[in-house]
Design a protein around this motif. Structure first.
Motif, PDB file in Angstrom:
ATOM      1  N   TYR A 196       0.779  -1.529  -0.229  1.00  0.00           N
ATOM      2  CA  TYR A 196      -0.103   0.225  -0.151  1.00  0.00           C
ATOM      3  C   TYR A 196       0.611   0.568  -0.088  1.00  0.00           C
ATOM      4  O   TYR A 196       0.911   2.065  -0.830  1.00  0.00           O
ATOM      5  N   GLY A 197       1.934   1.170   0.658  1.00  0.00           N
ATOM      6  CA  GLY A 197       2.918   2.231   0.925  1.00  0.00           C
ATOM      7  C   GLY A 197       3.386   2.065  -0.511  1.00  0.00           C
ATOM      8  O   GLY A 197       3.595   3.886  -0.445  1.00  0.00           O
ATOM      9  N   LEU A 244       1.089  11.128   8.606  1.00  0.00           N
ATOM     10  CA  LEU A 244       0.529  10.568   8.997  1.00  0.00           C
ATOM     11  C   LEU A 244       1.767   9.925   9.434  1.00  0.00           C
ATOM     12  O   LEU A 244       1.782   9.635  11.383  1.00  0.00           O
ATOM     13  N   GLY A 245       3.290   9.668   8.963  1.00  0.00           N
ATOM     14  CA  GLY A 245       4.202   9.726  10.143  1.00  0.00           C
ATOM     15  C   GLY A 245       4.615  10.534  10.924  1.00  0.00           C
ATOM     16  O   GLY A 245       4.686   9.866  12.250  1.00  0.00           O
ATOM     17  N   LEU A 252       3.397   2.254  10.842  1.00  0.00           N
ATOM     18  CA  LEU A 252       4.916   3.294   9.790  1.00  0.00           C
ATOM     19  C   LEU A 252       5.883   2.412   8.615  1.00  0.00           C
ATOM     20  O   LEU A 252       6.199   2.164   8.047  1.00  0.00           O
ATOM     21  N   THR A 253       4.993   1.079   9.149  1.00  0.00           N
ATOM     22  CA  THR A 253       4.933   0.282   7.886  1.00  0.00           C
ATOM     23  C   THR A 253       4.878   0.735   6.523  1.00  0.00           C
ATOM     24  O   THR A 253       6.039   0.327   5.436  1.00  0.00           O
ATOM     25  N   ALA A 254       3.389   1.076   5.811  1.00  0.00           N
ATOM     26  CA  ALA A 254       3.672   2.091   5.190  1.00  0.00           C
ATOM     27  C   ALA A 254       3.743   3.200   4.849  1.00  0.00           C
ATOM     28  O   ALA A 254       4.792   3.506   3.944  1.00  0.00           O
ATOM     29  N   LEU A 313      13.125  -3.618  11.127  1.00  0.00           N
ATOM     30  CA  LEU A 313      12.793  -2.559  12.682  1.00  0.00           C
ATOM     31  C   LEU A 313      11.072  -2.194  12.335  1.00  0.00           C
ATOM     32  O   LEU A 313      10.152  -3.268  13.580  1.00  0.00           O
ATOM     33  N   ASP A 314      10.158  -2.022  11.506  1.00  0.00           N
ATOM     34  CA  ASP A 314       8.886  -2.111  11.193  1.00  0.00           C
ATOM     35  C   ASP A 314       8.388  -3.886  11.323  1.00  0.00           C
ATOM     36  O   ASP A 314       7.720  -3.465  12.289  1.00  0.00           O
ATOM     37  N   PHE A 315       8.748  -4.168  10.862  1.00  0.00           N
ATOM     38  CA  PHE A 315       8.792  -6.212  11.317  1.00  0.00           C
ATOM     39  C   PHE A 315       8.214  -6.491  12.188  1.00  0.00           C
ATOM     40  O   PHE A 315       8.016  -6.811  13.029  1.00  0.00           O
TER      41      PHE A 315
END
Length: 248
Positions: A145-146, A156-157, A197-199, A231-233
């Motif tokens: 999506y990102g 959003l960030g 944060l992943t997106a 890190l996100d994952f």
């Protein structure tokens, strides 16, 4: 020198400077750039997993159990070293060479594997597997999506970073209060924040390419992008595990 890792930098994007850049060649370069990032990130997760398995279940007695049960300087080294490496990479990315950043990235993933081995001691193997695949599926969808969305996620960030700081503060407080309700709130919020944060990070990493395309900064951008998504994952995985995991 402008900070190439910041897509909102005042530096002119490479596509603008080149002027006559062929869009097809640019798109091919972008795909190669993102694929390299995902390959590094996935390889890092795999290496951490292998190290965690060997440390937790290798041999006749768990090495991880012996180390963490006894405590001491080695435990703090395992816990704090990954943070030290992340800070060094983040603040020194313009100073370190690409091979140096690569070496630091692999060292970081190995140390993270040692730290993550404690999860294999606290939770059942089934729980760890379920959380991992749930995180993998969520990460894949959110990162896609990102990458594809036309919506600007920069706003959003900022919101997510504030939420992340809130989680850190709440986690420190919960060390002393040991509240199960607060733990649940932290876990739910953690999953949502790292999902967002992943997106956001995927879109930001993608946008960085126009500033580094055709320069010797591409290699560094790939490593730093892989570190961010790793890190996100990993954080999403840990928060999901804390929600659905069954303890040993």
């Amino acid at each position: 020198m402008a900070n190439w890792s910041d897509p909102h930098s005042t530096a002119a994007p490479f596509a603008t400077a080149a002027g006559t850049r062929d869009s097809a060649a640019y798109d091919a370069g972008l795909r190669s750039y993102m694929l390299s990032i995902y390959n590094y990130m996935a390889s890092g997760v795999l290496l951490s997993g292998i190290v965690a398995l060997m440390f937790a279940w290798g041999g006749t007695e768990s090495i991880a159990y012996s180390v963490f049960a006894n405590g001491g300087p080695l435990v703090w080294l395992i816990i704090l070293s990954p943070l030290a490496i992340v800070l060094a990479m983040s603040f020194g990315q313009n100073k370190f060479s690409t091979p140096a950043l690569q070496g630091m990235f692999w060292a970081f993933t190995v140390l993270m594997g040692l730290s993550l081995s404690t999860l294999l001691l606290r939770y059942t193997g089934t729980s760890v597997a379920q959380a991992f695949f749930a995180a993998a599926a969520g990460f894949a969808g959110l990162s896609l999506y990102g990458y594809t969305t036309k919506k600007d996620l920069s706003g959003l960030g900022s919101f997510l970073i504030v939420g992340l700081i809130g989680i850190i503060v709440a986690s420190i407080i919960n060390i002393f209060t040991q509240s199960s309700t607060l733990s649940l709130i932290i876990s739910v919020a953690g999953v949502l924040i790292f999902a967002g944060l992943t997106a956001y990070d995927t879109q930001r990493i993608k946008s960085v390419y126009q500033y580094v395309a055709g320069t010797d900064m591409v290699g560094k951008a790939v490593i730093m992008g892989a570190l961010t998504l790793y890190l996100d994952f990993i954080n999403m995985f840990q928060f999901i595990l804390s929600l659905i995991g069954n303890r040993e």
